[in-house]
Scaffold this motif. Structure first.
Motif, PDB file in Angstrom:
ATOM      1  N   ALA A 272       1.199  18.648  10.465  1.00  0.00           N
ATOM      2  CA  ALA A 272       0.669  17.918  11.616  1.00  0.00           C
ATOM      3  C   ALA A 272      -0.613  17.145  11.298  1.00  0.00           C
ATOM      4  CB  ALA A 272       0.430  18.883  12.770  1.00  0.00           C
ATOM      5  N   ASN A 273      -1.503  17.732  10.529  1.00  0.00           N
ATOM      6  CA  ASN A 273      -2.786  17.079  10.266  1.00  0.00           C
ATOM      7  C   ASN A 273      -2.942  16.668   8.799  1.00  0.00           C
ATOM      8  OD1 ASN A 273      -3.830  17.439  12.972  1.00  0.00           O
ATOM      9  ND2 ASN A 273      -3.955  19.631  12.473  1.00  0.00           N
ATOM     10  N   ALA A 274      -1.827  16.530   8.118  1.00  0.00           N
ATOM     11  CA  ALA A 274      -1.882  16.195   6.688  1.00  0.00           C
ATOM     12  C   ALA A 274      -2.394  14.768   6.501  1.00  0.00           C
ATOM     13  CB  ALA A 274      -0.493  16.338   6.075  1.00  0.00           C
ATOM     14  N   PRO A 275      -3.241  14.535   5.500  1.00  0.00           N
ATOM     15  CA  PRO A 275      -3.736  13.177   5.229  1.00  0.00           C
ATOM     16  C   PRO A 275      -2.609  12.293   4.694  1.00  0.00           C
ATOM     17  CG  PRO A 275      -4.446  14.670   3.507  1.00  0.00           C
ATOM     18  CD  PRO A 275      -3.805  15.523   4.563  1.00  0.00           C
ATOM     19  N   VAL A 276      -2.802  10.973   4.791  1.00  0.00           N
ATOM     20  CA  VAL A 276      -1.770  10.008   4.412  1.00  0.00           C
ATOM     21  C   VAL A 276      -2.192   9.252   3.163  1.00  0.00           C
ATOM     22  CG1 VAL A 276      -0.537   7.925   5.120  1.00  0.00           C
ATOM     23  CG2 VAL A 276      -0.942   9.757   6.771  1.00  0.00           C
ATOM     24  N   LEU A 277      -1.298   9.205   2.202  1.00  0.00           N
ATOM     25  CA  LEU A 277      -1.499   8.413   0.991  1.00  0.00           C
ATOM     26  C   LEU A 277      -1.062   6.981   1.285  1.00  0.00           C
ATOM     27  CD1 LEU A 277      -2.086   8.548  -2.149  1.00  0.00           C
ATOM     28  CD2 LEU A 277       0.394   8.783  -2.425  1.00  0.00           C
ATOM     29  N   ASP A 278      -1.976   6.036   1.147  1.00  0.00           N
ATOM     30  CA  ASP A 278      -1.693   4.637   1.484  1.00  0.00           C
ATOM     31  C   ASP A 278      -1.394   3.842   0.211  1.00  0.00           C
ATOM     32  OD1 ASP A 278      -1.548   2.072   2.400  1.00  0.00           O
ATOM     33  OD2 ASP A 278      -3.518   2.035   3.363  1.00  0.00           O
ATOM     34  N   LEU A 279      -0.082   3.679  -0.088  1.00  0.00           N
ATOM     35  CA  LEU A 279       0.349   2.930  -1.260  1.00  0.00           C
ATOM     36  C   LEU A 279       0.833   1.528  -0.895  1.00  0.00           C
ATOM     37  CD1 LEU A 279       2.330   5.696  -3.200  1.00  0.00           C
ATOM     38  CD2 LEU A 279       0.065   4.788  -3.736  1.00  0.00           C
ATOM     39  N   SER A 280       0.485   1.070   0.287  1.00  0.00           N
ATOM     40  CA  SER A 280       0.910  -0.258   0.716  1.00  0.00           C
ATOM     41  C   SER A 280       0.274  -1.335  -0.152  1.00  0.00           C
ATOM     42  CB  SER A 280       0.555  -0.492   2.184  1.00  0.00           C
ATOM     43  OG  SER A 280      -0.851  -0.439   2.374  1.00  0.00           O
ATOM     44  N   ILE A 281       0.698  -2.562   0.036  1.00  0.00           N
ATOM     45  CA  ILE A 281       0.315  -3.659  -0.860  1.00  0.00           C
ATOM     46  C   ILE A 281      -1.196  -3.788  -1.006  1.00  0.00           C
ATOM     47  CG2 ILE A 281       0.436  -6.164  -1.163  1.00  0.00           C
ATOM     48  CD1 ILE A 281       3.214  -6.006   0.195  1.00  0.00           C
ATOM     49  N   THR A 282      -1.917  -3.663   0.093  1.00  0.00           N
ATOM     50  CA  THR A 282      -3.387  -3.734   0.034  1.00  0.00           C
ATOM     51  C   THR A 282      -4.004  -2.384   0.386  1.00  0.00           C
ATOM     52  OG1 THR A 282      -3.482  -4.500   2.345  1.00  0.00           O
ATOM     53  CG2 THR A 282      -3.394  -6.186   0.621  1.00  0.00           C
ATOM     54  N   GLY A 283      -3.238  -1.308   0.195  1.00  0.00           N
ATOM     55  CA  GLY A 283      -3.659   0.011   0.638  1.00  0.00           C
ATOM     56  C   GLY A 283      -4.809   0.607  -0.160  1.00  0.00           C
ATOM     57  N   THR A 284      -5.438   1.581   0.436  1.00  0.00           N
ATOM     58  CA  THR A 284      -6.586   2.261  -0.165  1.00  0.00           C
ATOM     59  C   THR A 284      -6.234   2.878  -1.508  1.00  0.00           C
ATOM     60  OG1 THR A 284      -7.341   2.795   2.075  1.00  0.00           O
ATOM     61  CG2 THR A 284      -8.351   4.021   0.245  1.00  0.00           C
ATOM     62  N   HIS A 285      -4.978   3.347  -1.633  1.00  0.00           N
ATOM     63  CA  HIS A 285      -4.598   4.085  -2.841  1.00  0.00           C
ATOM     64  C   HIS A 285      -3.629   3.304  -3.722  1.00  0.00           C
ATOM     65  CE1 HIS A 285      -5.446   7.104   0.426  1.00  0.00           C
ATOM     66  NE2 HIS A 285      -6.405   7.348  -0.454  1.00  0.00           N
ATOM     67  N   ALA A 286      -3.505   1.997  -3.475  1.00  0.00           N
ATOM     68  CA  ALA A 286      -2.666   1.171  -4.341  1.00  0.00           C
ATOM     69  C   ALA A 286      -3.221   1.207  -5.764  1.00  0.00           C
ATOM     70  CB  ALA A 286      -2.628  -0.266  -3.827  1.00  0.00           C
ATOM     71  N   THR A 287      -2.333   1.232  -6.745  1.00  0.00           N
ATOM     72  CA  THR A 287      -2.771   1.335  -8.137  1.00  0.00           C
ATOM     73  C   THR A 287      -3.352   0.011  -8.637  1.00  0.00           C
ATOM     74  OG1 THR A 287      -0.539   0.800  -8.877  1.00  0.00           O
ATOM     75  CG2 THR A 287      -1.084   3.120  -8.643  1.00  0.00           C
ATOM     76  N   ASP A 288      -4.125   0.074  -9.725  1.00  0.00           N
ATOM     77  CA  ASP A 288      -4.752  -1.140 -10.270  1.00  0.00           C
ATOM     78  C   ASP A 288      -3.717  -2.190 -10.656  1.00  0.00           C
ATOM     79  OD1 ASP A 288      -7.234  -0.050  -9.918  1.00  0.00           O
ATOM     80  OD2 ASP A 288      -7.417   0.700 -11.965  1.00  0.00           O
ATOM     81  N   ASN A 289      -2.633  -1.743 -11.248  1.00  0.00           N
ATOM     82  CA  ASN A 289      -1.519  -2.637 -11.552  1.00  0.00           C
ATOM     83  C   ASN A 289      -0.372  -2.254 -10.634  1.00  0.00           C
ATOM     84  OD1 ASN A 289       0.658  -4.071 -12.505  1.00  0.00           O
ATOM     85  ND2 ASN A 289       0.181  -3.742 -14.674  1.00  0.00           N
ATOM     86  N   PRO A 290      -0.261  -2.899  -9.456  1.00  0.00           N
ATOM     87  CA  PRO A 290       0.694  -2.435  -8.445  1.00  0.00           C
ATOM     88  C   PRO A 290       2.155  -2.616  -8.854  1.00  0.00           C
ATOM     89  CG  PRO A 290      -0.286  -4.515  -7.774  1.00  0.00           C
ATOM     90  CD  PRO A 290      -1.026  -4.070  -8.989  1.00  0.00           C
ATOM     91  N   VAL A 291       2.440  -3.556  -9.757  1.00  0.00           N
ATOM     92  CA  VAL A 291       3.829  -3.808 -10.135  1.00  0.00           C
ATOM     93  C   VAL A 291       4.294  -2.865 -11.238  1.00  0.00           C
ATOM     94  CG1 VAL A 291       5.429  -5.541 -11.025  1.00  0.00           C
ATOM     95  CG2 VAL A 291       3.651  -6.207  -9.413  1.00  0.00           C
ATOM     96  N   SER A 292       3.372  -2.441 -12.097  1.00  0.00           N
ATOM     97  CA  SER A 292       3.704  -1.484 -13.158  1.00  0.00           C
ATOM     98  C   SER A 292       2.644  -0.383 -13.140  1.00  0.00           C
ATOM     99  CB  SER A 292       3.748  -2.192 -14.514  1.00  0.00           C
ATOM    100  OG  SER A 292       4.116  -1.307 -15.541  1.00  0.00           O
ATOM    101  N   PRO A 293       2.741   0.532 -12.194  1.00  0.00           N
ATOM    102  CA  PRO A 293       1.645   1.461 -11.928  1.00  0.00           C
ATOM    103  C   PRO A 293       1.516   2.562 -12.982  1.00  0.00           C
ATOM    104  CG  PRO A 293       3.532   2.026 -10.586  1.00  0.00           C
ATOM    105  CD  PRO A 293       3.892   0.761 -11.295  1.00  0.00           C
ATOM    106  N   GLU A 294       0.290   3.017 -13.131  1.00  0.00           N
ATOM    107  CA  GLU A 294       0.034   4.241 -13.877  1.00  0.00           C
ATOM    108  C   GLU A 294       0.185   5.385 -12.873  1.00  0.00           C
ATOM    109  OE1 GLU A 294      -0.551   4.962 -16.969  1.00  0.00           O
ATOM    110  OE2 GLU A 294      -0.585   2.904 -17.747  1.00  0.00           O
ATOM    111  N   LEU A 295       1.174   6.234 -13.092  1.00  0.00           N
ATOM    112  CA  LEU A 295       1.451   7.282 -12.103  1.00  0.00           C
ATOM    113  C   LEU A 295       0.342   8.315 -12.051  1.00  0.00           C
ATOM    114  CD1 LEU A 295       5.304   7.706 -12.569  1.00  0.00           C
ATOM    115  CD2 LEU A 295       4.051   6.327 -10.912  1.00  0.00           C
TER     116      LEU A 295
END
Length: 459
Positions: A272-295
């Motif tokens: 119910a109160n779990a935080p959200v990982l934001d991997l959207s295009i301009t999201g807070t947690h988007a990777t530095d290289n969004p097309v070929s991410p470092e997992l």
């Protein structure tokens, strides 16, 4: 009378400066829409037409497909015999039974792409010019003509279901189709392809090298490679939406959404109160290289959001650029869109975490998908809480051992632990999590799209 004294029938024809639609590839939605509307007008014009020849049984009449297969002298040697058997057993019989209940009228009955002509002026979009060759007219339900046209047009499309929506939707705007008719379009397309394959094969086995007999075979074979895995009810949802008809699965969707029928929790840890990982295009947690991410970046973001052992959520319908591999192209076509919309709920928890069934269930499929970027352990459960309500839940990124421990038909009680989350090495390096989906479409897990392009999001 010809030179030998025999009487001949002469057809008076008008020259049309146009090109067969067979040479138009791919056909776009606008041209297909024009064709759908033209066929609707044709059916309206033919509605009251009567002639004794309409009752004849030509070998490509859709109702005779099973007989055509039975009488084939070369069916056993057909290179696609497995496909033919599958279509005849899974689609043809039930479809023909329902087809017999529909109203009939005069049909063109050979709306292949050589009998459909188009114009393409320099600098202008292609337009439909004419429908020709009415020599195969027979009586039948009008959905037969639509299925025949679709049989020859869809194999050339980069996005067959979108093309089908444009084609059928335009017909419906001219002449209303019922849900009962739409239910038969896909199941009738496949037997028509079988008829085409069998007739072409018979000619080939007899040594007849007429190229016209083989002209559609390569495209049909390529199309069937993927089409046989598309469930009929998924196609029906596309068609119902194109015709602004009620969703055929609405009763099931309403049951699932009923707050008074809450499912059991997937995990002991509350979400119910779990935080959200934001991997959207301009999201807070988007990777530095969004097309070929470092997992490893994704793993670090998960660890930063919640204490060890606590859940983190990944959002449904989130647009993500992290699906950058060729694996995520919609099709192999050069203009293909990339699938970027995540259509599942992710729950990040430590590997080995138990997964519990939300409802009483039967295992539909359990498999290990170990290709790069794939699911690892993958399980689909079937749920039928009350008669008439049936749906399916998918669980991806599980331990391989969990998938191997179950078999189709196994029973699982609501709340029962039936699997564990896998380790990153079991599914391509992603941080441990479950990929959870709900669907009304019956299909093994490996046939479920977990990511779609935006044009197919609502289907």
């Amino acid at each position: 009378v010809d030179d030998s004294g025999r009487q001949r029938a002469v057809w008076a024809q008008e020259w049309i400066e146009a090109t067969a639609l067979a040479k138009c590839s791919p056909c776009d939605g606008e041209l297909l829409g024009a064709l759908g509307a033209a066929i609707a007008r044709l059916h309206t014009a033919l509605k009251d037409f009567e002639h004794p020849a309409l009752e004849r049984d030509l070998r490509w009449r859709i109702e005779t497909t099973p007989t055509l297969a039975e009488r084939s002298n070369h069916l056993q040697q057909h290179p696609k015999r497995e496909w033919i058997d599958q279509i005849l057993s899974e689609h043809t019989g039930p479809a023909l039974q329902r087809l017999a209940q529909l109203p009939t009228q005069a049909l063109h009955y050979d709306l292949n792409d050589h009998n459909l002509l188009y114009l393409c002026e320099p600098g202008a979009k292609p337009t439909l010019a004419a429908i020709i060759d009415f020599g195969d007219m027979m009586r039948g339900a009008r959905i037969i003509d639509l299925s025949i046209a679709a049989t020859y047009l869809l194999p050339k499309s980069a996005h067959p279901l979108r093309s089908l929506r444009a084609f059928v939707g335009a017909y419906h705007r001219q002449s209303k189709l019922s849900l009962e008719e739409l239910e038969l379009l896909w199941p009738l397309m496949l037997p028509r392809m079988v008829s085409s394959m069998l007739i072409a094969w018979e000619y080939e086995c007899r040594g007849n090298d007429d190229p016209y007999r083989q002209v559609s075979q390569a495209a049909i074979h390529q199309f069937l490679e993927g089409a046989l895995d598309i469930p009929s009810n998924q196609v029906l949802r596309h068609l119902a939406a194109a015709c602004d008809l009620d969703d055929p699965d609405q009763a099931t969707l309403d049951w699932i959404a009923d707050p008074g029928l809450a499912p059991k929790s997937l995990f002991k840890a509350g979400l119910a109160n779990a935080p959200v990982l934001d991997l959207s295009i301009t999201g807070t947690h988007a990777t530095d290289n969004p097309v070929s991410p470092e997992l490893s970046e994704v793993a670090q973001a998960v660890d930063a959001l919640a204490p060890a052992g606590k859940p983190v959520l990944g959002r449904y319908r989130e647009p993500r650029l992290i699906y950058g591999a060729p694996f995520y192209l919609s099709t192999s076509h050069g203009a293909s869109e990339r699938r970027t919309i995540h259509i599942a709920l992710d729950v990040f928890l430590p590997e080995g975490t138990e997964v519990h069934a939300p409802y009483d269930a039967t295992v539909l499929s359990a498999e290990v998908c170990d290709a790069e970027f794939d699911y690892g352990g993958l399980i689909v459960l079937a749920h039928e809480p009350i008669p008439g309500i049936r749906f399916y839940t998918l669980y991806g990124h599980l331990q391989h051992a969990s998938a191997r421990a179950l078999a189709p038909g196994d029973s699982i009680k609501a709340g029962e632990a039936f699997a564990r989350l896998g380790a990153p090495a079991e599914y391509g390096g992603w941080p441990p999590h479950i990929h959870f989906q709900v669907s009304t479409t019956e299909a093994p897990g490996s046939e479920w799209p977990g990511v779609v392009d935006v044009s197919d999001l609502d289907y």
